[in-house]
Motif scaffolding. Sequence first.
Motif, short mmCIF file in Angstrom:
data_model
loop_
_atom_site.label_atom_id
_atom_site.label_comp_id
_atom_site.label_asym_id
_atom_site.label_seq_id
_atom_site.Cartn_x
_atom_site.Cartn_y
_atom_site.Cartn_z
N ILE A 15 39.24 61.46 115.39
CA ILE A 15 38.44 62.69 115.46
C ILE A 15 39.00 63.62 116.54
CG2 ILE A 15 36.34 61.60 114.61
CD1 ILE A 15 35.35 61.52 117.52
N VAL A 16 38.68 64.90 116.41
CA VAL A 16 39.12 65.89 117.39
C VAL A 16 38.29 65.74 118.66
CG1 VAL A 16 39.24 68.36 117.88
CG2 VAL A 16 39.97 67.49 115.66
N THR A 17 38.98 65.53 119.76
CA THR A 17 38.33 65.40 121.07
C THR A 17 38.54 66.70 121.86
OG1 THR A 17 40.33 64.52 122.06
CG2 THR A 17 38.79 62.91 121.11
N PRO A 18 37.81 66.89 122.95
CA PRO A 18 38.04 68.09 123.76
C PRO A 18 39.50 68.23 124.23
CG PRO A 18 35.97 67.10 124.38
CD PRO A 18 36.63 66.14 123.42
N ASP A 19 40.14 67.14 124.61
CA ASP A 19 41.54 67.21 125.02
C ASP A 19 42.44 67.69 123.89
OD1 ASP A 19 40.82 66.29 127.51
OD2 ASP A 19 41.42 64.22 127.12
N PHE A 20 42.20 67.19 122.69
CA PHE A 20 42.95 67.60 121.51
C PHE A 20 42.72 69.09 121.24
CE2 PHE A 20 43.68 68.05 116.96
CZ PHE A 20 44.79 67.25 116.73
#
Length: 86
Positions: A15-20
């Motif tokens: 899943i898309v994380t804040p870092d990504f």
Amino acid sequence: MTVGPLDQRCLEYLIVTPDFHHWHHASDDEAIDRNYAAHFAFIDYLFGTAVKADRKLPNQYGVVGDYMPDGFVAQQMFPFRARADP
């Protein structure tokens, strides 16, 4: 439920994380045309468009090549301005 370090690393590929997502808005050379996925990061890894940087966060953010005016109102009106070139 707690998420351990191994689980967290696995989730970062799923899943898309804040870092990504930070890299989606970056204007660093290695981030141009990268990290398109809105929800599922594995899509970018699958198609080779995921950022693979040696640091956690980008150095700069912003739009590269397009002029964007300063200020909220000016940015909202930007798409409706008259263009000088046809």
